[in-house]
Write an enzyme that holds these catalytic residues in place. Sequence first.
Site, PDB file in Angstrom:
ATOM      1  CB  SER A  46      -0.572   0.291   1.289  1.00  0.00           C
ATOM      2  OG  SER A  46      -1.372   1.414   1.330  1.00  0.00           O
ATOM      3  CE1 TYR A  59      -3.408  -2.500   6.107  1.00  0.00           C
ATOM      4  CE2 TYR A  59      -1.980   0.236   5.476  1.00  0.00           C
ATOM      5  CZ  TYR A  59      -3.049  -0.871   4.793  1.00  0.00           C
ATOM      6  OH  TYR A  59      -3.422  -1.692   4.053  1.00  0.00           O
TER       7      TYR A  59
END
Length: 147
Positions: A46, A59
């Site tokens: 990501s 994350y």
Amino acid sequence: MRQVDCLRAELSRFVADVFASVPRRDQRARGNCREQGFGHFVNTLSTAGLRIVPLQSVYAGTKNAVRTISEGLRQEAGDSLRVTVVSPGVVRTDFAEHRDPAVKAQIDKMMEIALSPDAVARAIAFAIEQPDGVDVGDIVVRPTAQG
């Protein structure tokens, strides 16, 4: 549940996933690649691992762990295994469906500029369609409107 407790639970889930499942999966697949004499790993990360923002450090950290594991795999595997890391930006998904209403509203706003999943698939296809001896290591694909 307090926010700190939620963050601890999130940390445990992300860390368990990255540090347990990714290396095991890679090890199993490496054996298959050795047997057939070639292979191509594509790990999807990501852009959150490239641009760290408040409340997403756990994350982002897991994304960077997979990036590091991928690079190690590439270096260890030799010339018969290709490794690509794809870092998409905002992609149209149902990610927000089961979130807190305030978080869902923020994600829904981002979906206005989101890429189609097909755009990410085309980026992955580009990497795997390269001729033998060519390894596309990193791809970042994001909406032009994403900051």
